[in-house]
Scaffold this motif. Structure first.
Motif, PDB file in Angstrom:
ATOM      1  N   ALA A 113     142.155  16.225 -59.964  1.00 14.78           N
ATOM      2  CA  ALA A 113     140.779  16.724 -59.920  1.00 14.78           C
ATOM      3  C   ALA A 113     140.681  18.110 -59.298  1.00 14.78           C
ATOM      4  O   ALA A 113     139.587  18.672 -59.193  1.00 14.78           O
ATOM      5  N   LYS A 157     137.184  21.129 -56.895  1.00 15.68           N
ATOM      6  CA  LYS A 157     137.670  19.753 -56.876  1.00 15.68           C
ATOM      7  C   LYS A 157     136.548  18.849 -57.369  1.00 15.68           C
ATOM      8  O   LYS A 157     135.424  18.930 -56.845  1.00 15.68           O
ATOM      9  N   LYS A 158     136.862  18.043 -58.351  1.00 11.04           N
ATOM     10  CA  LYS A 158     135.850  17.188 -58.996  1.00 11.04           C
ATOM     11  C   LYS A 158     134.672  18.036 -59.469  1.00 11.04           C
ATOM     12  O   LYS A 158     133.496  17.631 -59.374  1.00 11.04           O
TER      13      LYS A 158
END
Length: 220
Positions: A82, A97-98
């Protein structure tokens, strides 16, 4: 008269024998109780010591899951699960991230003109929320520097350069040169001594630990 004296003698002998036996039993029981008390006291001391010991021991967590970022030319980024590093310029990335933007990673101050990057993710099986990303700036010959980004989930913990020591990226893969651990609030970077490049000059504040030179970095 003789019979009476004989009976008295037997009774006296029996009483004396019984008394000696009782004394021996009492002495033996006392010794057993004393020995038991000593053992219990010793066990109590050990138990107390074992309770106090962890307060003085710094627990070290190893980042034992090490894997490379892959380059995605379609999105112009480097990807690991991710976590993504999107190219902004030749010398800068946006780290996400994500799909949440976390921080800029900018190497403009280094005047870097190298051929490219090798990037690794270090994670711990004991604390999977933590991630340490190490970016290796490759030079025309060998390695220019390393840049470290520390994440706790989607939160930035710290980011910094490591300019020494360096391995030769042409002959040594970063995962075989750098190990990572967390010791209380110190991030510990461990560099394999026998893989340090000849042109590298390790910093004076580094400490030796077996076959490694260690850099302790207090993280926020």
């Amino acid at each position: 008269m003789y019979k009476l004296f004989f009976k008295l003698s037997i009774l006296l002998f029996g009483f004396t024998l019984f008394s000696c036996k009782e004394n021996r039993q009492t002495t033996a029981e006392q010794k057993q109780l004393e020995a038991k008390s000593v053992v219990q006291a010793a066990n109590f001391t050990v138990a107390e010591s074992s309770k106090k010991a962890p307060e003085n021991i710094a627990h070290e967590i190893s980042f034992d899951i090490v894997s490379p970022f892959r380059k995605d030319d379609n999105e112009n980024c480097y990807v690991h699960g991710a976590t993504k590093l999107f190219h902004k310029t030749d010398n800068s990335f946006m780290l996400t991230k994500k799909d949440f933007a976390i921080t800029d990673v900018d190497f403009s101050d280094s005047n870097y003109e190298g051929p490219g990057y090798t990037i690794y993710s270090y994670q711990s099986s004991a604390n999977k929320n933590m991630e340490v990303i190490i970016i290796e700036g490759q030079a025309d010959i060998g390695t220019a520097w390393y840049y470290v980004v520390v994440l706790d989930g989607e939160d930035l913990v710290d980011k910094f350069y490591v300019k020494e020591p360096r391995a030769n990226s042409e002959t040594t893969d970063m995962k075989d040169f750098i190990n990572v651990a967390l010791k209380d609030k110190d991030l510990v970077l461990k560099f394999k001594k026998d893989k340090i490049a000849r042109y590298s000059k390790p910093m004076a504040n580094m400490r030796a630990e077996g076959s490694y030179l260690c850099l302790d970095k207090k993280i926020k």
